[in-house]
Design a protein around this motif. Structure first.
Motif, PDB file in Angstrom:
ATOM      1  N   HIS A 160       1.568  31.835  29.935  1.00 21.27           N
ATOM      2  CA  HIS A 160       0.380  31.931  29.067  1.00 21.27           C
ATOM      3  C   HIS A 160      -0.061  30.592  28.474  1.00 21.27           C
ATOM      4  CE1 HIS A 160       0.865  36.258  29.304  1.00 21.27           C
ATOM      5  NE2 HIS A 160       2.090  36.158  28.819  1.00 21.27           N
ATOM      6  N   LEU A 161       0.627  29.492  28.791  1.00 23.81           N
ATOM      7  CA  LEU A 161       0.283  28.184  28.227  1.00 23.81           C
ATOM      8  C   LEU A 161      -0.624  27.431  29.193  1.00 23.81           C
ATOM      9  CD1 LEU A 161       0.846  26.083  25.935  1.00 23.81           C
ATOM     10  CD2 LEU A 161       2.724  25.237  27.354  1.00 23.81           C
ATOM     11  N   ALA A 162      -1.795  27.012  28.711  1.00 22.20           N
ATOM     12  CA  ALA A 162      -2.651  26.123  29.504  1.00 22.20           C
ATOM     13  C   ALA A 162      -2.097  24.706  29.400  1.00 22.20           C
ATOM     14  CB  ALA A 162      -4.092  26.183  29.030  1.00 22.20           C
ATOM     15  N   PHE A 163      -1.830  24.251  28.159  1.00 26.22           N
ATOM     16  CA  PHE A 163      -1.114  22.991  27.955  1.00 26.22           C
ATOM     17  C   PHE A 163      -0.610  22.902  26.527  1.00 26.22           C
ATOM     18  CE2 PHE A 163      -5.390  21.448  26.730  1.00 26.22           C
ATOM     19  CZ  PHE A 163      -5.101  20.787  25.540  1.00 26.22           C
ATOM     20  N   TYR A 169      -1.735  22.949  21.189  1.00 25.74           N
ATOM     21  CA  TYR A 169      -1.563  23.913  22.271  1.00 25.74           C
ATOM     22  C   TYR A 169      -2.909  24.519  22.652  1.00 25.74           C
ATOM     23  CZ  TYR A 169       3.245  24.245  20.379  1.00 25.74           C
ATOM     24  OH  TYR A 169       4.504  23.982  19.917  1.00 25.74           O
ATOM     25  N   LEU A 170      -3.037  24.833  23.920  1.00 25.22           N
ATOM     26  CA  LEU A 170      -4.123  25.681  24.395  1.00 25.22           C
ATOM     27  C   LEU A 170      -3.457  26.821  25.156  1.00 25.22           C
ATOM     28  CD1 LEU A 170      -7.168  26.221  24.666  1.00 25.22           C
ATOM     29  CD2 LEU A 170      -7.078  24.941  26.833  1.00 25.22           C
ATOM     30  N   TRP A 171      -3.643  28.034  24.641  1.00 25.05           N
ATOM     31  CA  TRP A 171      -3.039  29.232  25.214  1.00 25.05           C
ATOM     32  C   TRP A 171      -4.068  30.005  26.017  1.00 25.05           C
ATOM     33  CZ3 TRP A 171       2.074  29.562  24.685  1.00 25.05           C
ATOM     34  CH2 TRP A 171       2.682  28.917  23.608  1.00 25.05           C
ATOM     35  N   HIS A 172      -3.633  30.603  27.128  1.00 26.05           N
ATOM     36  CA  HIS A 172      -4.505  31.482  27.902  1.00 26.05           C
ATOM     37  C   HIS A 172      -4.714  32.808  27.170  1.00 26.05           C
ATOM     38  CE1 HIS A 172      -4.840  28.974  31.415  1.00 26.05           C
ATOM     39  NE2 HIS A 172      -3.536  28.863  31.499  1.00 26.05           N
ATOM     40  N   THR A 228     -10.741  29.599  18.266  1.00 26.19           N
ATOM     41  CA  THR A 228     -11.128  30.147  19.564  1.00 26.19           C
ATOM     42  C   THR A 228     -12.008  29.102  20.255  1.00 26.19           C
ATOM     43  OG1 THR A 228     -13.007  31.293  18.576  1.00 26.19           O
ATOM     44  CG2 THR A 228     -10.983  32.556  18.861  1.00 26.19           C
ATOM     45  N   PRO A 229     -11.705  28.768  21.483  1.00 19.89           N
ATOM     46  CA  PRO A 229     -12.461  27.710  22.159  1.00 19.89           C
ATOM     47  C   PRO A 229     -13.906  28.092  22.475  1.00 19.89           C
ATOM     48  CG  PRO A 229     -10.288  27.896  23.103  1.00 19.89           C
ATOM     49  CD  PRO A 229     -10.480  29.097  22.211  1.00 19.89           C
ATOM     50  N   TRP A 230     -14.785  27.185  22.119  1.00 19.63           N
ATOM     51  CA  TRP A 230     -16.159  27.225  22.603  1.00 19.63           C
ATOM     52  C   TRP A 230     -16.212  26.525  23.955  1.00 19.63           C
ATOM     53  CZ3 TRP A 230     -19.515  25.560  17.804  1.00 19.63           C
ATOM     54  CH2 TRP A 230     -19.835  26.699  17.044  1.00 19.63           C
TER      55      TRP A 230
END
Length: 187
Positions: free
Chosen positions: A35-38, A58-61, A91-93
């Motif tokens: 679940h980890l993007a990076f 962190y960026l999580w999927h 939350t990513p835009w």
């Protein structure tokens, strides 16, 4: 997707070699975390920052990965080593992660408050332009996150070399000790 960061301000006499050694030994443990993007292992020392900082980003999927990490032994270990941090989430835009993200050695991160009654659609469009510009200037990853509880925007860019762009307001520059990015090529 969910962006997440916690940060530790360390004492002026703290030996940053401890942080660099921790990153070298613990960083590869998350290289295949589900679940980890990076995860970018960020740190800063006086010069790039007024204080010594350790501030992983962190960026999580999915929220499942974030919850599994925060409820697990990895986060418990960092909390024992450095203290119980506040964990900020957005939350990513926008989220772009290039194939060579693991080559990042520098990072820029700014957090900006969104004034009340802002035109959020216009704000988001401006942030998309910022992301495109950073990618055109060589960013390996760009995350623009939105947080409506406290009304803030986070802008994180990962770079191979120190960026030549002028700093944004409230920008913090970091060194990147390691990037865990499951599914991406190794260094």
């Amino acid at each position: 997707m969910i962006a997440m960061q916690y940060s530790f301000t360390l004492p002026a006499d703290y030996d940053m070699a401890i942080v660099r050694e921790r990153i070298a030994s613990k960083g590869p443990l998350l290289d295949q975390l589900p679940h980890l993007a990076f995860k970018a292992y960020l740190y800063a020392e006086p010069g790039a920052a007024p204080d010594k900082l350790y501030a992983p980003f962190y960026l999580w999927h999915s929220e499942d990965g974030m919850h599994d990490f925060l409820n697990g032994p990895g986060f418990a270990g960092v909390a024992r080593a450095f203290g119980w941090p506040a964990v900020r989430t957005w939350t990513p835009w926008h989220a772009s992660v290039g194939a060579d993200v693991r080559q990042a050695r520098h990072a820029t991160r700014s957090v900006e408050a969104i004034p009340p009654h802002s035109d959020l659609a216009q704000w988001r469009q401006r942030e998309e332009q910022h992301a495109r510009h950073a990618l055109e200037c060589g960013a390996l990853a760009v995350v623009i996150g939105f947080e409506p509880g406290g009304w803030s925007i986070v802008r994180l860019c990962l770079w191979r070399a120190e960026p030549a762009l002028p700093p944004l307001p409230n920008e913090q520059r970091y060194r990147v000790g390691h990037v865990s990015a499951p599914g991406q090529d190794q260094d």
